[in-house]
Design a protein around this motif. Sequence first.
Motif, short mmCIF file in Angstrom:
data_model
loop_
_atom_site.label_atom_id
_atom_site.label_comp_id
_atom_site.label_asym_id
_atom_site.label_seq_id
_atom_site.Cartn_x
_atom_site.Cartn_y
_atom_site.Cartn_z
N LEU A 138 -13.46 -145.56 9.59
CA LEU A 138 -13.47 -144.79 10.83
C LEU A 138 -13.35 -143.30 10.58
CD1 LEU A 138 -12.65 -147.73 11.83
CD2 LEU A 138 -11.57 -146.56 13.76
N THR A 139 -13.99 -142.51 11.44
CA THR A 139 -13.71 -141.08 11.53
C THR A 139 -12.42 -140.95 12.32
OG1 THR A 139 -16.05 -140.49 11.49
CG2 THR A 139 -14.53 -138.89 12.47
N VAL A 140 -11.50 -140.10 11.85
CA VAL A 140 -10.18 -140.04 12.46
C VAL A 140 -9.87 -138.63 12.97
CG1 VAL A 140 -7.71 -140.44 12.15
CG2 VAL A 140 -9.37 -141.88 10.95
N PHE A 141 -9.56 -138.54 14.27
CA PHE A 141 -9.04 -137.32 14.87
C PHE A 141 -7.55 -137.56 15.16
CE2 PHE A 141 -13.45 -136.81 17.05
CZ PHE A 141 -14.01 -136.40 15.84
N TRP A 142 -6.73 -136.59 14.82
CA TRP A 142 -5.31 -136.74 15.11
C TRP A 142 -4.90 -135.78 16.23
CZ3 TRP A 142 -0.63 -134.09 12.57
CH2 TRP A 142 0.57 -134.60 13.12
N GLU A 163 -0.51 -130.45 7.24
CA GLU A 163 -0.83 -130.57 5.82
C GLU A 163 -0.83 -132.02 5.37
OE1 GLU A 163 0.94 -126.30 4.20
OE2 GLU A 163 2.30 -128.01 4.35
N VAL A 164 0.13 -132.80 5.85
CA VAL A 164 0.21 -134.22 5.48
C VAL A 164 -1.01 -134.97 6.02
CG1 VAL A 164 1.47 -136.36 5.97
CG2 VAL A 164 2.71 -134.30 5.26
N ALA A 165 -1.39 -134.69 7.25
CA ALA A 165 -2.55 -135.34 7.84
C ALA A 165 -3.83 -134.96 7.09
CB ALA A 165 -2.67 -134.96 9.31
N ALA A 166 -3.93 -133.69 6.68
CA ALA A 166 -5.11 -133.24 5.94
C ALA A 166 -5.20 -133.95 4.59
CB ALA A 166 -5.05 -131.73 5.75
N ASP A 171 -10.12 -136.06 9.92
CA ASP A 171 -11.37 -135.32 10.12
C ASP A 171 -11.23 -134.15 11.09
OD1 ASP A 171 -13.50 -137.00 8.63
OD2 ASP A 171 -12.33 -138.48 9.73
N CYS A 172 -10.25 -134.21 11.98
CA CYS A 172 -10.01 -133.09 12.90
C CYS A 172 -8.56 -133.14 13.34
CB CYS A 172 -10.93 -133.16 14.12
SG CYS A 172 -10.79 -131.72 15.24
N PRO A 201 -11.08 -128.94 10.29
CA PRO A 201 -11.39 -128.39 11.61
C PRO A 201 -10.27 -128.65 12.61
CG PRO A 201 -13.28 -129.55 10.72
CD PRO A 201 -12.14 -129.84 9.80
N LEU A 202 -10.04 -127.66 13.47
CA LEU A 202 -8.99 -127.78 14.47
C LEU A 202 -9.59 -128.01 15.86
CD1 LEU A 202 -6.67 -124.79 13.44
CD2 LEU A 202 -6.45 -127.21 12.80
N GLY A 203 -8.87 -128.77 16.68
CA GLY A 203 -9.25 -128.96 18.07
C GLY A 203 -8.13 -128.50 18.96
#
Length: 528
Positions: A138-142, A163-166, A171-172, A201-203
Motif C-alpha cells: 500500500l501507499t501510506v499517508f500518515w 522522522e520516525v514515519a519517514a 509516502d506523505c 512530501p508534506l500535506g
Amino acid sequence: MASVELYDTTLRDGAQSEGISFSVVDKLHIARKLDELGIHYIEGGWPGSNPKDAEFYERAHELKLKNARIAVFGSTRRVGLKAEEDNFLVMLVKSGARIATIVGKSSDLQVTRVLKTTLEENLKMIADSIRYLKANGLTVFWDVEHFFDGFKSNPDYSLKTLEVAAEAGVDCLVLCDTNGGALPHEIMKAVKAAVKVTSVPLGIHCHNDGGLGVANTLAAVMAGAKQVQGTINGLGERCGNANLCTIIPALKLKMGIDCVTDEQLARLTEVSHFISESANQVPDPFSPYVGASAFSHKAGYHMDGITKWPDAYQHIDPARVGNRQRTVVSDQSGKRNIITKARELGIDLSTADKEVRDLLERVKLLESRGFQYDNAEASFELLLHKAKPDYRPPFELVDFMVVVESKRRPSTRKTPEEMLSEAIVKVKVGGEIIHTAAEGDGPVNALDRALRKALLQFYPSLSQVKLVDYKVRILEESVGTESQVRVLIESSDGVNEWRTVGGSTNIIEASWLALADGLEYWLVKQRG
C-alpha cells in the motif's frame, strides 16, 4: 508554483457533521462527482468503524474513476499489539484500496493523557503500522494528528514523529490542525520546521474551529505543503473542515497552481450543490465562489460599476467556477438594477425611462410595507409584467376570509382540542367571479386549497404546482402584535422552483399575497 494534490475526505470527515448520514449509494454518487471535479484522492471512510463504510469499499470497483484514487482510512496499531495482530490495520489491507491513510498521535500530551502510553511506545506504533502497510503493497499517508498543538508544547517530539514515519517509508506526512485553533503564522512556522527535518512530501489537514481552515491551508501550501485535505462545502465535525470549494479556486485562480483543469473548475458550483442535496441541506447562498449570492449585486452604485466594468465589484469571473452574476432588486437599488434585472429575465426596459422610475418607486413602497425581493425573484418578475400596459392577469383577487375554530370530538372528552381552519375566497377569471371554500390543516393551507379549487376549473395544469416551503419573518419586533410580517413561499412544479413574497401587518394577508403570486407567476410563464 509546484503542483498540489487534492485529497477529499467528505465521505469520512464530512459525514461526521451533525445531522448528516450518507447512504452507500450516496457515497458512490458523490465519489463520481468528486472524480469529475478532478480530485486526486477520495477517502471513502473507515471500514473498521461501521458496516456502511466496509460496504463502500466492497462496491468501490463500480466507480470506474478517471482522475481519482480511492483511499481507505484507519489508525496506527493499538497499544501493546503487533501491527499484524491489529484487526483494524488488517481491514485496511483487505479493503481493496491501494492507498491507506492512518491517523496517529504527534503531540506528547495526547500520547500521555489520551493514549495513556509512553512517548517511545507511540513512536513504535507509528513505525510498525507504516511498515506493515508498506509490506502489503500500500501507499501510506500518515495524518499527523494534533501536530500543531504538539509543536507548541514539545516541538522536538512532534518533529521526531515525522522522522520516525519517514524512516518507516511513509509516502506523505499530512500535518493536522485537529482542534482547528491554530493561526496562519503558527501554521507556516511549524510547516517550515517540518520541511527542514524530512524530504517526504508534506500535506495539510485543517479544521475550522477558529474560522481559519481555508486560510491555514493556504498558509501551509505557501510554506511547502504538497497535498491539501478538505471537504466539499466545509462539512465536518464541530465547525467543519477546510472547505475545498474555497481552497480549489484560491489555489488555481489566486496562486497559479493548476490543481484542476479549467473545465473541472467550471463544475465546482454544480458539485457543491449536488453534495448539499445529497446531505439533505439547503446550499449556503453566502458561500464564497459557489453560493447563489457570491456574485449578487444589490446597491445601485455597485450595479452601475458592474455594467461598465465587470471587475469593478467582482474578484473573479463567476463563470470560471460555474456560477453566475445576479442582480438583486431592493429599496437600495437604482434604475440600473431594474434595467439589468429585467434584461436577465428577457424584458428590455432600456428605453422605458418612466416605467423604470415608476417601478423603482413601487419597489421602494412595497419594501417599506414588508416586501423584500432579494430572494423572491418570481414576485419581482411579476412586477415587471404588471408594469406593461398590455398585461392581462390570469386571475384577480377579489376577497377572502379565514375562520379558525377549535373543536373537541364528542366521544373522547380527554382528547385535546382540534384546530380547524376554513378559507373562503373570491377570485375573478375573465369576467366571471368564482366563490369557493375549503378546509385545511391551518389557515395558509386552507387558503391554498380554496384558491386552487377556484382556479383549477380554468387552469387544470395548475395541479402540478406544489407549495414546498413557507417562511415567516416578523419585522420591527418592538411593536409586538402590530409588527410588519414578511412571508416567503417557495413553489415547485416538479422541475423548477420559484419564490414569492408577501408583506403586511396581518400574517394571513401576507400569506395570501405570496400564495397568489406563486400561482400567477407559474401561469404567466406557461402562457409565455
